[in-house]
Design a protein around this motif. Structure first.
Motif, PDB file in Angstrom:
ATOM      1  N   GLU A 161      23.179  24.378  17.195  1.00 25.63           N
ATOM      2  CA  GLU A 161      21.921  25.122  17.224  1.00 25.63           C
ATOM      3  C   GLU A 161      21.896  26.258  16.207  1.00 25.63           C
ATOM      4  O   GLU A 161      20.840  26.594  15.660  1.00 25.63           O
ATOM      5  N   ALA A 162      23.047  26.873  15.966  1.00 22.20           N
ATOM      6  CA  ALA A 162      23.141  27.987  15.027  1.00 22.20           C
ATOM      7  C   ALA A 162      24.368  27.781  14.144  1.00 22.20           C
ATOM      8  O   ALA A 162      25.425  28.377  14.359  1.00 22.20           O
ATOM      9  N   PRO A 163      24.269  26.904  13.146  1.00 27.14           N
ATOM     10  CA  PRO A 163      25.436  26.592  12.300  1.00 27.14           C
ATOM     11  C   PRO A 163      25.858  27.785  11.441  1.00 27.14           C
ATOM     12  O   PRO A 163      25.066  28.689  11.177  1.00 27.14           O
ATOM     13  N   TYR A 164      27.107  27.735  11.049  1.00 29.25           N
ATOM     14  CA  TYR A 164      27.628  28.689  10.075  1.00 29.25           C
ATOM     15  C   TYR A 164      26.981  28.395   8.728  1.00 29.25           C
ATOM     16  O   TYR A 164      26.986  27.254   8.244  1.00 29.25           O
ATOM     17  N   LEU A 165      26.373  29.422   8.124  1.00 30.04           N
ATOM     18  CA  LEU A 165      25.679  29.276   6.850  1.00 30.04           C
ATOM     19  C   LEU A 165      26.190  30.343   5.888  1.00 30.04           C
ATOM     20  O   LEU A 165      26.192  31.533   6.222  1.00 30.04           O
ATOM     21  N   CYS A 166      26.609  29.920   4.724  1.00 28.37           N
ATOM     22  CA  CYS A 166      27.252  30.851   3.796  1.00 28.37           C
ATOM     23  C   CYS A 166      26.951  30.404   2.372  1.00 28.37           C
ATOM     24  O   CYS A 166      26.658  29.226   2.110  1.00 28.37           O
ATOM     25  N   LEU A 167      27.018  31.334   1.448  1.00 30.51           N
ATOM     26  CA  LEU A 167      26.953  30.975   0.037  1.00 30.51           C
ATOM     27  C   LEU A 167      28.187  31.487  -0.678  1.00 30.51           C
ATOM     28  O   LEU A 167      28.790  32.493  -0.285  1.00 30.51           O
ATOM     29  N   ARG A 168      28.563  30.753  -1.707  1.00 30.11           N
ATOM     30  CA  ARG A 168      29.674  31.171  -2.574  1.00 30.11           C
ATOM     31  C   ARG A 168      29.171  31.238  -4.004  1.00 30.11           C
ATOM     32  O   ARG A 168      28.611  30.268  -4.510  1.00 30.11           O
ATOM     33  N   LEU A 169      29.356  32.392  -4.622  1.00 39.61           N
ATOM     34  CA  LEU A 169      28.975  32.571  -6.019  1.00 39.61           C
ATOM     35  C   LEU A 169      30.251  32.783  -6.824  1.00 39.61           C
ATOM     36  O   LEU A 169      30.930  33.800  -6.671  1.00 39.61           O
TER      37      LEU A 169
END
Length: 300
Positions: free
Chosen positions: A92-100
């Motif tokens: 329902e609330a996945p881990y969401l991340c960005l990598r730059l």
């Protein structure tokens, strides 16, 4: 959540849609989604900014633990063998991340053009740190991800936004870590050169004297300062590289464990197996069987 954090989460969810690490039309930008808590995943992490939009994660550098979530960001300034574990995620609330990904040349150009400088060039800073996310940085990041909606704008606008993101990080409380990396002749710069050499020759015998000469340090100074940055000795660092490459090869090739051990630089199959167990908890074949049972193991 702060500011437009919900928008960032929505954007990452929209441009991923399924678990895994996803490349984007912006070459240095990757989006990450995970809908379950994971086991520790070992990797050699290259210099990057990691910012979480939803959920949280723990990163281990040797015995040191770093936890970060939606209120802070992670910076890795040099190539580091680490393990990472998602500790807050659900369907329902996945881990969401960005990598730059961070290019040291970009840091150098920004410092040169903006007259930024570090007054502590002789100090050593750990190659991994966590800082509080400010609204100015979050705004830049959201604008960068938002560009994925208009890919025709990416070639012109993305470099400008990335430059602003790096400028914000350089001006943050722990920005000296990145500043020193771009300062030719600084101690951190010299350690980064040694790290690059070890990574390039990870399967060859480690010659500390040659590395010390490369860094223009004594062997004892190199050992001490290398540990300041990476929390491990040059030999320990090389072992981590060898073992993680061995695991990658075993996962992707139909190869014998002993042959892989020789390929990454081990002369003794028994030593390879002992050190593999010490890092990953199981002998090579058992570990690979366990890894292949994990969901989305191909993207680990």
């Amino acid at each position: 959540m702060i500011g437009n954090q919900p928008e960032l989460a929505e954007l990452i969810e929209r441009f991923t849609g399924r678990d895994g690490v996803h490349s984007t039309v912006i070459p240095s930008l990757h989006l990450i989604r995970c809908s379950n808590i994971t086991t520790p995943i070992h990797t050699v992490h290259e210099p990057a900014l990691c910012l979480v939009a939803q959920g949280s994660k723990v990163v281990m550098l040797e015995q040191m633990s770093y936890q970060y979530g939606i209120s802070n960001y992670l910076v890795i300034s040099v190539d580091l063998p680490i393990s990472g574990q998602v500790i807050q995620a659900s369907a329902e609330a996945p881990y969401l991340c960005l990598r730059l990904d961070i290019d040291p040349n970009q840091i150098f150009d920004i410092m040169k053009d903006s007259d930024l400088h570090s007054d502590k060039a002789g100090e050593f800073h750990r190659g991994l740190y966590i800082s509080k996310t400010k609204s100015t940085l979050l705004d830049c990041v959201v604008r960068l991800v938002r560009l994925l909606e208009t890919p025709q704008d990416v070639s012109v606008i993305a470099p400008l936004v990335i430059r602003e993101i790096l400028y914000r990080i350089l001006n943050d409380e722990q920005g000296n870590t990145l500043k020193q990396l771009a300062m030719t002749g600084s101690n951190s710069y010299r350690i980064a050169k040694v790290i690059k050499q070890i990574k390039q020759d990870y399967d060859k015998p480690l010659k500390v004297e040659e590395l010390a000469k490369l860094a223009n340090m004594s062997s004892s100074s190199l050992h001490r300062h290398f540990k300041d940055v990476t929390v491990m000795s040059p030999l320990q660092y090389q072992k981590k590289l060898r073992l993680q490459e061995a695991r990658r090869l075993l996962l992707t090739l139909s190869a014998d464990a002993a042959d892989v051990g020789f390929r990454v630089g081990y002369e003794s199959p028994s030593q390879f197996s002992r050190e593999y167990v010490r890092l990953f908890g199981l002998p090579p074949i058992s570990d690979i069987k366990r890894m292949r049972m994990l969901p989305n193991w191909q993207s680990l």
